[in-house]
Design a protein around this motif. Structure first.
Motif, mmCIF file in Angstrom:
data_model
loop_
_atom_site.group_PDB
_atom_site.id
_atom_site.type_symbol
_atom_site.label_atom_id
_atom_site.label_comp_id
_atom_site.label_asym_id
_atom_site.label_seq_id
_atom_site.Cartn_x
_atom_site.Cartn_y
_atom_site.Cartn_z
ATOM 1 N N ALA A 164 -10.302 58.877 31.861
ATOM 2 C CA ALA A 164 -10.342 60.139 32.599
ATOM 3 C C ALA A 164 -10.241 59.878 34.097
ATOM 4 O O ALA A 164 -10.907 58.979 34.628
ATOM 5 C CB ALA A 164 -11.638 60.885 32.289
ATOM 6 N N VAL A 165 -9.423 60.672 34.773
ATOM 7 C CA VAL A 165 -9.279 60.579 36.231
ATOM 8 C C VAL A 165 -9.151 61.977 36.809
ATOM 9 O O VAL A 165 -8.829 62.933 36.095
ATOM 10 C CB VAL A 165 -8.046 59.731 36.643
ATOM 11 N N VAL A 166 -9.396 62.093 38.117
ATOM 12 C CA VAL A 166 -9.214 63.384 38.787
ATOM 13 C C VAL A 166 -8.108 63.315 39.833
ATOM 14 O O VAL A 166 -7.683 64.347 40.360
ATOM 15 C CB VAL A 166 -10.522 63.868 39.445
ATOM 16 N N PRO A 212 -11.127 62.622 28.881
ATOM 17 C CA PRO A 212 -10.109 63.432 29.572
ATOM 18 C C PRO A 212 -10.208 64.892 29.162
ATOM 19 O O PRO A 212 -10.352 65.216 27.980
ATOM 20 C CB PRO A 212 -8.798 62.806 29.103
ATOM 21 N N THR A 237 -10.640 66.768 34.510
ATOM 22 C CA THR A 237 -10.078 65.423 34.396
ATOM 23 C C THR A 237 -8.837 65.450 33.506
ATOM 24 O O THR A 237 -8.658 66.353 32.680
ATOM 25 C CB THR A 237 -11.096 64.437 33.791
ATOM 26 N N VAL A 260 -15.797 67.208 36.035
ATOM 27 C CA VAL A 260 -16.719 66.375 36.810
ATOM 28 C C VAL A 260 -17.168 67.194 38.011
ATOM 29 O O VAL A 260 -16.353 67.874 38.640
ATOM 30 C CB VAL A 260 -16.026 65.077 37.299
ATOM 31 N N VAL A 271 -16.773 58.973 36.814
ATOM 32 C CA VAL A 271 -15.645 59.791 36.352
ATOM 33 C C VAL A 271 -15.145 59.310 34.993
ATOM 34 O O VAL A 271 -14.910 60.102 34.069
ATOM 35 C CB VAL A 271 -14.502 59.788 37.386
ATOM 36 N N THR A 272 -14.980 58.001 34.853
ATOM 37 C CA THR A 272 -14.359 57.462 33.628
ATOM 38 C C THR A 272 -15.288 57.492 32.418
ATOM 39 O O THR A 272 -14.842 57.253 31.292
ATOM 40 C CB THR A 272 -13.865 56.020 33.856
ATOM 41 N N HIS A 275 -16.437 60.137 31.385
ATOM 42 C CA HIS A 275 -16.043 61.401 30.753
ATOM 43 C C HIS A 275 -14.835 61.183 29.852
ATOM 44 O O HIS A 275 -14.066 60.222 30.022
ATOM 45 C CB HIS A 275 -15.689 62.440 31.817
#
Length: 369
Positions: free
Chosen positions: A234-236, A185, A216, A189, A180-181, A183
């Motif tokens: 970046a987080v979801v 922001p 994200t 994903v 994920v990270t 990516h």
């Protein structure tokens, strides 16, 4: 009025005032008392506490009782008089409120936390018991939580199994975080998941694999207090973890019980039911407490003195006590109750073997003689 009479009147009025203050004055303490015990080998509410399907199980006798503690609610504030009375009683434990309910925690928060800890202890109890018996235990990567208002809300759900991220297979929390990270922001994903859906009866049932695209955002957009080194990542908005899978069904049917302290006794109950001619207790009344991890290590718990009273009141003769709790437990052991010091599930099983063979003098003791 004579001076002597005036002095006595003033003293009496002062005493009355102090008594009123002590009755009305609230103090920041919580009270614990002995709670009910439950035989993990028996029934509760007409149903087995532990039920096994998909694998042969065997009749058991005796008792392997888990113990509980009753705790006053988060909003309860005893008066100074009530607190003093509690301190003077052997069957009440008065402790600082913040030791039980961290600042800002409500009854609902505490109930949710206890339920989560209880579910986790059930999982570890199953895992430790099966591994002790040499029965393989599997695992799968899942969504443990979804942050309210996060991009993942409504797309991913707690309990979903994560199979891949952006087409690449994942099997650990670290792999999901890395996928994920990497990516920026704002970039999407793609999660390949096996959803946890509800069947017609309301039970969780796995569905087929499906791809879910999730946008994200920056970590600090979800959590303004995110550490500086993570703020721009970046987080979801999900928490991930590992869920164990088992080759057959082991259900633990207790309601309105929380916390992690029943782990050891659940493991022993499961092993007893899965062992041919098991009868681990030899018909004895054994109670106990202690957390357990996946590898069978037994950990300390709170309210040990109240659990000893609860166990003895229920009729227990022996009590499995985590070694870290031995110093406190040994200070005031109820008459007729023998404490068995316990560090591991394997050690507890060896102690039960000594009980069955009558070698009670060889039991590891909490009490220094």
């Amino acid at each position: 009025m004579p001076r002597r009479s005036a002095t006595m009147l003033a003293a009496t009025l002062l005493l009355i005032a102090l008594l009123c203050v002590s009755v009305l004055m609230k103090v920041p303490y919580t009270e614990m008392s002995p709670g009910p015990t439950y035989n993990t080998l028996g029934n509760q509410g007409g149903k087995p506490v532990i039920s096994i399907s998909g694998h042969e199980s065997y009749p058991t006798t005796g008792h392997l009782n888990m113990t509980t503690v009753q705790v006053t609610g988060a909003k309860y504030e005893p008066s100074l008089v009530n607190a003093v009375v509690g301190w003077l009683r052997d069957d009440v434990l008065v402790v600082p409120h913040d030791n039980v309910y961290p600042k800002g925690q409500s009854d609902a928060d505490a109930k949710k936390q206890n339920a989560e800890e209880f579910a986790s202890s059930e999982d570890s109890a199953r895992t430790a018991a099966l591994q002790q018996l040499g029965i393989p235990v599997g695992s799968e990567l899942i969504v443990k939580s979804v942050t309210a208002g996060a991009p993942a809300e409504g797309r991913l759900h707690a309990g979903d199994q994560i199979v891949a991220v952006d087409g690449a297979a994942v099997g650990s929390v670290e792999q999901v975080v890395a996928a994920v990270t990497k990516h920026k922001p704002g970039e999407p994903v793609v999660f390949t998941v096996v959803p946890r859906v509800k069947d017609a009866g309301g039970a969780a049932a796995p569905g087929g694999k499906t791809d879910v695209t999730v946008p994200t955002v920056r970590a600090k957009d979800l959590d303004p207090k995110a550490p500086a080194e993570r703020a721009e990542l970046a987080v979801v908005g999900i928490g991930t973890g590992i869920r164990h899978t088992y080759p057959f069904q082991i259900d633990i049917g207790l309601q309105d019980v929380g916390g992690p302290s029943a782990g050891l006794m659940f493991s022993l109950g499961i092993i007893d039911k899965l062992t041919p001619g098991g009868d681990l207790t030899g018909g004895r009344f054994v109670a106990g407490t202690g957390t357990i991890d996946d590898d069978g290590k037994v950990g300390p718990i709170g309210g040990i003195s109240m659990k000893l009273i609860a166990a003895r009141d229920a009729g227990a003769e022996y009590f499995f006590t985590p070694s870290s709790n031995c110093a406190e437990a040994g200070k005031n052991v109820p008459s007729g109750l023998t404490l068995i010091k316990t560090d591991t599930l394997d050690g507890a099983l060896k102690s039960l073997e000594q009980l069955r063979s009558g070698q009670t003098s060889a039991l590891p003791s909490c009490v220094t003689k």
